[in-house]
Design a protein around this motif. Sequence first.
Motif, mmCIF file in Angstrom:
data_model
loop_
_atom_site.group_PDB
_atom_site.id
_atom_site.type_symbol
_atom_site.label_atom_id
_atom_site.label_comp_id
_atom_site.label_asym_id
_atom_site.label_seq_id
_atom_site.Cartn_x
_atom_site.Cartn_y
_atom_site.Cartn_z
ATOM 1 N N GLY A 202 45.521 31.563 13.050
ATOM 2 C CA GLY A 202 46.052 30.663 14.068
ATOM 3 C C GLY A 202 45.478 29.264 13.949
ATOM 4 N N ALA A 203 44.188 29.178 13.631
ATOM 5 C CA ALA A 203 43.551 27.867 13.471
ATOM 6 C C ALA A 203 44.104 27.133 12.258
ATOM 7 C CB ALA A 203 42.040 28.037 13.351
ATOM 8 N N LEU A 204 44.303 27.861 11.151
ATOM 9 C CA LEU A 204 44.863 27.221 9.962
ATOM 10 C C LEU A 204 46.292 26.780 10.218
ATOM 11 C CD1 LEU A 204 44.390 26.353 7.061
ATOM 12 C CD2 LEU A 204 45.216 28.616 6.335
ATOM 13 N N LEU A 205 47.027 27.564 10.986
ATOM 14 C CA LEU A 205 48.382 27.159 11.371
ATOM 15 C C LEU A 205 48.352 25.846 12.136
ATOM 16 C CD1 LEU A 205 51.384 27.455 11.862
ATOM 17 C CD2 LEU A 205 50.899 29.277 13.500
ATOM 18 N N ALA A 206 47.394 25.693 13.041
ATOM 19 C CA ALA A 206 47.261 24.433 13.773
ATOM 20 C C ALA A 206 46.980 23.282 12.811
ATOM 21 C CB ALA A 206 46.147 24.544 14.812
ATOM 22 N N ALA A 207 46.109 23.509 11.832
ATOM 23 C CA ALA A 207 45.802 22.463 10.855
ATOM 24 C C ALA A 207 47.051 22.040 10.098
ATOM 25 C CB ALA A 207 44.735 22.966 9.884
ATOM 26 N N TYR A 208 47.820 23.007 9.656
ATOM 27 C CA TYR A 208 49.048 22.681 8.918
ATOM 28 C C TYR A 208 50.079 21.998 9.806
ATOM 29 C CZ TYR A 208 48.212 24.816 4.341
ATOM 30 O OH TYR A 208 47.754 25.091 3.077
ATOM 31 N N GLN A 209 50.060 22.310 11.109
ATOM 32 C CA GLN A 209 51.004 21.671 12.024
ATOM 33 C C GLN A 209 50.817 20.160 12.050
ATOM 34 O OE1 GLN A 209 53.396 22.812 14.325
ATOM 35 N NE2 GLN A 209 53.319 24.938 13.719
ATOM 36 N N SER A 210 49.629 19.693 11.733
ATOM 37 C CA SER A 210 49.355 18.256 11.783
ATOM 38 C C SER A 210 49.888 17.518 10.553
ATOM 39 C CB SER A 210 47.847 18.007 11.908
ATOM 40 O OG SER A 210 47.157 18.352 10.720
ATOM 41 N N VAL A 211 50.321 18.261 9.523
ATOM 42 C CA VAL A 211 50.782 17.602 8.292
ATOM 43 C C VAL A 211 52.187 18.017 7.894
ATOM 44 C CG1 VAL A 211 48.430 17.350 7.414
ATOM 45 C CG2 VAL A 211 49.766 19.374 6.772
ATOM 46 N N ALA A 212 52.831 18.917 8.644
ATOM 47 C CA ALA A 212 54.163 19.390 8.272
ATOM 48 C C ALA A 212 54.933 19.809 9.514
ATOM 49 C CB ALA A 212 54.059 20.569 7.307
ATOM 50 N N GLU A 213 56.245 19.918 9.380
ATOM 51 C CA GLU A 213 57.060 20.373 10.494
ATOM 52 C C GLU A 213 56.721 21.820 10.825
ATOM 53 O OE1 GLU A 213 61.294 21.656 9.268
ATOM 54 O OE2 GLU A 213 60.842 19.926 7.980
ATOM 55 N N PRO A 214 57.042 22.276 12.047
ATOM 56 C CA PRO A 214 56.509 23.557 12.522
ATOM 57 C C PRO A 214 56.754 24.756 11.618
ATOM 58 C CG PRO A 214 57.376 22.323 14.371
ATOM 59 C CD PRO A 214 57.722 21.535 13.138
ATOM 60 N N LEU A 215 57.982 24.980 11.168
ATOM 61 C CA LEU A 215 58.220 26.171 10.368
ATOM 62 C C LEU A 215 57.530 26.077 9.005
ATOM 63 C CD1 LEU A 215 59.765 28.928 10.307
ATOM 64 C CD2 LEU A 215 61.397 27.752 8.836
ATOM 65 N N VAL A 216 57.608 24.922 8.374
ATOM 66 C CA VAL A 216 56.934 24.742 7.089
ATOM 67 C C VAL A 216 55.439 24.981 7.239
ATOM 68 C CG1 VAL A 216 56.377 23.087 5.266
ATOM 69 C CG2 VAL A 216 58.686 23.150 6.225
ATOM 70 N N ALA A 217 54.856 24.457 8.310
ATOM 71 C CA ALA A 217 53.431 24.649 8.566
ATOM 72 C C ALA A 217 53.094 26.123 8.734
ATOM 73 C CB ALA A 217 53.016 23.864 9.808
ATOM 74 N N ALA A 218 53.928 26.843 9.466
ATOM 75 C CA ALA A 218 53.677 28.265 9.691
ATOM 76 C C ALA A 218 53.758 29.049 8.391
ATOM 77 C CB ALA A 218 54.674 28.814 10.711
ATOM 78 N N VAL A 219 54.749 28.741 7.571
ATOM 79 C CA VAL A 219 54.873 29.426 6.285
ATOM 80 C C VAL A 219 53.670 29.104 5.397
ATOM 81 C CG1 VAL A 219 56.246 29.617 4.175
ATOM 82 C CG2 VAL A 219 57.382 29.530 6.394
#
Length: 272
Positions: A202-219
């Motif tokens: 979940g924390a890494l997902l939050a990190a990716y959310q800051s650099v990509a759109e939501p679905l891309v970040a989640a993937v």
Amino acid sequence: MLREQVIEAHRALQGRTPLVQCITNVVSANYMANVLLAAGASPAMVDNTQEAALFAGIADALLINLGTPTDAQVASMRLAAEAARQAGKPWVLDPIGAGGLPWRGGVALDLLRFQPSAIRGNPSEIKGLSGLGEGGRGVDSSDEPASAVPAALQLLQHSPVVCASGAVDHLVGRYQRQQVLVRIFGGSPLQPRVTATGCALGALLAAYQSVAEPLVAAVAAHASFAIAGALAAQRHTAPGSFAIGFIDELYRLEEASFRERMQLEVTALETV
């Protein structure tokens, strides 16, 4: 297209080193921080009521994890979630135990009004949060990820992407004007035997959310965990060494690893 965007998100994460505020549980904080550092992000466990809202406006992203909530921590969660929304910062809700414990389930439902940019949990938690079914067992899951897809689709009214993690991760969200289901394969059976692995995801997902759109970040986050887990399992066969090896593999992840090992299926559900 999605594969290339995931690789670009990984590249952006490495280049930016986003600051992630984690309001999380006492079990997960250390492992979560080490996972973020290994993956290229910077953790900050700021969870008191005096600083939570201020820091949410400073951080690049926020994680709220309901693993061991106290009254004071819940107050900080609400303050931080509201501040993140007002500042336009992404934040992730990890509704641990939402399907089986009424008080924290109510807290999770209340937090939905602050519109998380992603929701991530095990299948029982996703189903519990949406109001579908029962069977939540705290941090464990009595259900298969596929069974949580209808509940995840219902939760899209609150968040642009919802993730049910398991042996095969099931993610639903909006991508290129469609609702899609993304299945991500890989990982290792040892991952559920290391405490805080899901919390750290979940924390890494939050990190990716800051650099990509939501679905891309989640993937990107789930694929990172799947690839690193599979690689760590090649060298380690017991939970203790695997926990360390998994962090090492996250640290070593490169573009080539995504190209060679990322396993995903994308199914279009409907036009939105």
